[in-house]
Design an enzyme around this catalytic site. Structure first.
Site, PDB file in Angstrom:
ATOM      1  N   ASN A  86      -3.339   6.083  -0.765  1.00  0.00           N
ATOM      2  CA  ASN A  86      -2.882   6.376   0.596  1.00  0.00           C
ATOM      3  C   ASN A  86      -2.210   7.733   0.745  1.00  0.00           C
ATOM      4  O   ASN A  86      -2.109   8.249   1.858  1.00  0.00           O
ATOM      5  CB  ASN A  86      -1.988   5.244   1.104  1.00  0.00           C
ATOM      6  CG  ASN A  86      -2.847   4.054   1.486  1.00  0.00           C
ATOM      7  OD1 ASN A  86      -3.921   4.231   2.068  1.00  0.00           O
ATOM      8  ND2 ASN A  86      -2.423   2.862   1.139  1.00  0.00           N
ATOM      9  N   SER A  89       0.819  -1.205   0.000  1.00  0.00           N
ATOM     10  CA  SER A  89       0.000   0.000   0.000  1.00  0.00           C
ATOM     11  C   SER A  89       0.857   1.260   0.000  1.00  0.00           C
ATOM     12  O   SER A  89       0.337   2.359  -0.106  1.00  0.00           O
ATOM     13  CB  SER A  89      -0.941  -0.010   1.200  1.00  0.00           C
ATOM     14  OG  SER A  89      -0.262  -0.400   2.351  1.00  0.00           O
ATOM     15  N   GLU A 121      -5.379  -0.323  -7.695  1.00  0.00           N
ATOM     16  CA  GLU A 121      -4.432   0.724  -8.073  1.00  0.00           C
ATOM     17  C   GLU A 121      -3.201   0.008  -8.645  1.00  0.00           C
ATOM     18  O   GLU A 121      -2.631  -0.856  -7.977  1.00  0.00           O
ATOM     19  CB  GLU A 121      -4.072   1.462  -6.777  1.00  0.00           C
ATOM     20  CG  GLU A 121      -3.553   2.823  -6.927  1.00  0.00           C
ATOM     21  CD  GLU A 121      -3.300   3.458  -5.542  1.00  0.00           C
ATOM     22  OE1 GLU A 121      -3.088   4.659  -5.548  1.00  0.00           O
ATOM     23  OE2 GLU A 121      -3.273   2.780  -4.496  1.00  0.00           O
ATOM     24  N   HIS A 139      -2.417  -2.894  -6.107  1.00  0.00           N
ATOM     25  CA  HIS A 139      -2.913  -2.550  -4.772  1.00  0.00           C
ATOM     26  C   HIS A 139      -4.436  -2.690  -4.703  1.00  0.00           C
ATOM     27  O   HIS A 139      -5.171  -1.859  -5.238  1.00  0.00           O
ATOM     28  CB  HIS A 139      -2.470  -1.109  -4.436  1.00  0.00           C
ATOM     29  CG  HIS A 139      -2.857  -0.663  -3.069  1.00  0.00           C
ATOM     30  ND1 HIS A 139      -3.119   0.647  -2.751  1.00  0.00           N
ATOM     31  CD2 HIS A 139      -3.043  -1.370  -1.914  1.00  0.00           C
ATOM     32  CE1 HIS A 139      -3.435   0.729  -1.487  1.00  0.00           C
ATOM     33  NE2 HIS A 139      -3.402  -0.476  -0.951  1.00  0.00           N
TER      34      HIS A 139
HETATM   35  N1  CAA Z   1     -15.047  -9.817   2.677  1.00  0.00           N
HETATM   36  C1  CAA Z   1     -16.016 -10.029   1.771  1.00  0.00           C
HETATM   37  N2  CAA Z   1     -17.207  -9.387   1.793  1.00  0.00           N
HETATM   38  C2  CAA Z   1     -17.430  -8.539   2.817  1.00  0.00           C
HETATM   39  C3  CAA Z   1     -16.479  -8.282   3.829  1.00  0.00           C
HETATM   40  C4  CAA Z   1     -15.236  -8.972   3.721  1.00  0.00           C
HETATM   41  N3  CAA Z   1     -14.258  -8.798   4.607  1.00  0.00           N
HETATM   42  N4  CAA Z   1     -16.997  -7.383   4.700  1.00  0.00           N
HETATM   43  C5  CAA Z   1     -18.227  -7.082   4.259  1.00  0.00           C
HETATM   44  N5  CAA Z   1     -18.495  -7.771   3.132  1.00  0.00           N
HETATM   45  C6  CAA Z   1     -19.705  -7.724   2.316  1.00  0.00           C
HETATM   46  C7  CAA Z   1     -20.862  -8.305   3.063  1.00  0.00           C
HETATM   47  O1  CAA Z   1     -20.915  -9.711   2.914  1.00  0.00           O
HETATM   48  C8  CAA Z   1     -22.023  -7.615   2.376  1.00  0.00           C
HETATM   49  O2  CAA Z   1     -22.274  -8.263   1.143  1.00  0.00           O
HETATM   50  P1  CAA Z   1     -23.761  -8.313   0.524  1.00  0.00           P
HETATM   51  O3  CAA Z   1     -24.131  -6.895   0.219  1.00  0.00           O
HETATM   52  O4  CAA Z   1     -23.604  -9.166  -0.694  1.00  0.00           O
HETATM   53  O5  CAA Z   1     -24.587  -8.916   1.590  1.00  0.00           O
HETATM   54  C9  CAA Z   1     -21.475  -6.220   2.060  1.00  0.00           C
HETATM   55  O6  CAA Z   1     -20.056  -6.363   2.090  1.00  0.00           O
HETATM   56  C10 CAA Z   1     -21.893  -5.188   3.069  1.00  0.00           C
HETATM   57  O7  CAA Z   1     -21.481  -5.643   4.335  1.00  0.00           O
HETATM   58  P2  CAA Z   1     -22.291  -5.424   5.688  1.00  0.00           P
HETATM   59  O8  CAA Z   1     -23.760  -5.373   5.369  1.00  0.00           O
HETATM   60  O9  CAA Z   1     -21.835  -6.438   6.677  1.00  0.00           O
HETATM   61  O10 CAA Z   1     -21.763  -4.060   6.269  1.00  0.00           O
HETATM   62  P3  CAA Z   1     -21.734  -2.614   5.662  1.00  0.00           P
HETATM   63  O11 CAA Z   1     -22.906  -2.319   4.808  1.00  0.00           O
HETATM   64  O12 CAA Z   1     -21.448  -1.786   6.836  1.00  0.00           O
HETATM   65  O13 CAA Z   1     -20.441  -2.640   4.698  1.00  0.00           O
HETATM   66  C11 CAA Z   1     -18.151  -2.380   4.214  1.00  0.00           C
HETATM   67  C12 CAA Z   1     -19.182  -3.006   5.143  1.00  0.00           C
HETATM   68  C13 CAA Z   1     -18.270  -2.992   2.828  1.00  0.00           C
HETATM   69  C14 CAA Z   1     -16.791  -2.712   4.790  1.00  0.00           C
HETATM   70  C15 CAA Z   1     -18.410  -0.825   4.144  1.00  0.00           C
HETATM   71  O14 CAA Z   1     -18.513  -0.294   5.423  1.00  0.00           O
HETATM   72  C16 CAA Z   1     -17.329  -0.085   3.388  1.00  0.00           C
HETATM   73  O15 CAA Z   1     -17.305  -0.051   2.173  1.00  0.00           O
HETATM   74  N6  CAA Z   1     -16.417   0.551   4.161  1.00  0.00           N
HETATM   75  C17 CAA Z   1     -15.312   1.333   3.588  1.00  0.00           C
HETATM   76  C18 CAA Z   1     -14.233   0.370   3.156  1.00  0.00           C
HETATM   77  C19 CAA Z   1     -13.045   1.088   2.586  1.00  0.00           C
HETATM   78  O16 CAA Z   1     -12.980   2.315   2.486  1.00  0.00           O
HETATM   79  N7  CAA Z   1     -12.063   0.294   2.193  1.00  0.00           N
HETATM   80  C20 CAA Z   1     -10.806   0.833   1.702  1.00  0.00           C
HETATM   81  C21 CAA Z   1      -9.858   0.887   2.831  1.00  0.00           C
HETATM   82  S1  CAA Z   1      -8.316   1.539   2.307  1.00  0.00           S
HETATM   83  C22 CAA Z   1      -7.496   0.236   1.698  1.00  0.00           C
HETATM   84  O17 CAA Z   1      -7.927  -0.890   1.678  1.00  0.00           O
HETATM   85  C23 CAA Z   1      -6.162   0.538   1.141  1.00  0.00           C
HETATM   86  C24 CAA Z   1      -5.043   0.599   2.078  1.00  0.00           C
HETATM   87  O18 CAA Z   1      -3.941   0.449   1.587  1.00  0.00           O
HETATM   88  C25 CAA Z   1      -5.145   0.954   3.487  1.00  0.00           C
END
Ligand code: CAA
Length: 290
Positions: free
Chosen positions: A195, A124, A157, A145
């Site tokens: 990031n 990342s 990315e 990424h």
């Molecule tokens: N793996 C697979 N699927 C997942 C999961 C996981 N770890 N966590 C959640 N899901 C799926 C669920 O199964 C659900 O699927 P369906 O719609 O098919 O039922 C869907 O995601 C929504 O999940 P929830 O209903 O449990 O919960 P939510 O609506 O609160 O969503 C979330 C959870 C998808 C994580 C949402 O909160 C979200 O998009 N958050 C932001 C995530 C984000 O910004 N990620 C980027 C981080 S930065 C990065 O990754 C880069 C880095 O280098 C740091």
């Protein structure tokens, strides 16, 4: 449009069966329909990964969102034997965000990589040019990424190092597309795009908390409701892992050299306390431990 040919990819290797590696294996099998070997030397981690995969499959089956569950499962295998990397023509490294760990892994992989095996890093923030510099075939090294959770987030990315060949880039873009992802391309600069923008935002939110400007709930609600994102910055930091956030801030700070990237002392203290966010049961919020 790139006029270079994409390499034929028939088997993927993913190193590291953590959250990211398991997610990458899921989209490789489910969307790209390619066989994938998930490597991990820790049997406990491999077991955790397998049960996550099983739960994911059950959920998809219930919702009728998977057409060929048997093939989905049979395309994914686990191994602790790195020599099996020689069966793969595209290898994705998804181990911890630590240069010395990645560098030692690259050396171990070296005997099993052919002249054409592509070696992608899910880093990342670590320089792809630097990682390619320690590889036997630097032209085959690239940054790929993925965002967490990989099966949900559309973005990959893609980062070209100085040495990355056009064929490696084209093959990576094509594979990402097969995985159902949309790619953006970034120069190899600290934090790339995601990031470089996201971590100073999270760090600033932590600083706002540190200065007592608002409660954690109000900081998160302001940004969640005010900018229409699924999570506020502190909840997102817990979700990513505070240790990961800190190590990315340290890369930005040391490599860009501007004091505006200095990690918040509150972030440093939380990591020192072992409060790493969701994975440790406590970060800015409390979580049930898995
Ligand atoms: N793996 C697979 N699927 C997942 C999961 C996981 N770890 N966590 C959640 N899901 C799926 C669920 O199964 C659900 O699927 P369906 O719609 O098919 O039922 C869907 O995601 C929504 O999940 P929830 O209903 O449990 O919960 P939510 O609506 O609160 O969503 C979330 C959870 C998808 C994580 C949402 O909160 C979200 O998009 N958050 C932001 C995530 C984000 O910004 N990620 C980027 C981080 S930065 C990065 O990754 C880069 C880095 O280098 C740091």
């Amino acid at each position: 449009m790139l006029k270079f040919l994409s390499r034929h990819i028939s088997k993927i290797g993913v190193i590291g069966a953590g959250q990211m590696g398991t997610g990458i294996a899921i989209v490789t099998s489910n969307s790209a329909k390619l066989p994938v070997i998930l490597f991990d030397s820790n049997p406990v981690q491999a077991q955790k990964s397998e049960s996550f995969l099983q739960d994911w499959l059950q959920k998809k089956l219930k919702k009728n969102e998977i057409s060929d569950p048997d093939n989905f499962k049979s395309r994914i295998s686990y191994s602790s034997d790195l020599s099996k990397v020689s069966e793969c023509d595209f290898v994705i490294e998804a181990i911890s965000e630590d240069f010395s760990a990645k560098s030692s892994l690259f050396s171990k992989l070296s005997p099993y990589l052919t002249q054409t095996t592509i070696l992608a890093s899910n880093t990342s923030s670590i320089s792809i040019t630097k990682l390619a510099g320690i590889s036997k075939h630097p032209e085959n090294v690239i940054g790929m990424h993925f965002m967490n959770p990989v099966p949900v987030m559309t973005l990959v990315e893609v980062i070209k190092g100085l040495q990355t060949s056009p064929e490696t880039l084209k093959s990576t873009l094509d594979l990402s597309k097969k995985m159902g992802k949309v790619c953006t391309e970034s120069l190899d600069r600290p934090g790339f795009i995601a990031n470089r923008v996201l971590m100073p935002y999270i760090n600033e939110a932590i600083q706002v908390l540190n200065e007592g400007i608002a409660t954690k709930e109000d900081i998160d609600s302001t940004m969640k409701l005010g900018t229409n994102v699924p999570m506020g910055p502190l909840q997102l930091a817990d979700f990513i892992g505070l240790d990961t956030c800190l190590s990315i801030m340290r890369v930005l700070h040391s490599e860009i050299g501007d004091s505006k990237y200095r990690p918040s002392t509150l972030l440093v203290n939380y990591v020192n306390a072992g409060w790493l966010g969701k994975k440790s049961g406590k970060g800015f919020y409390e979580y049930k431990k898995n």
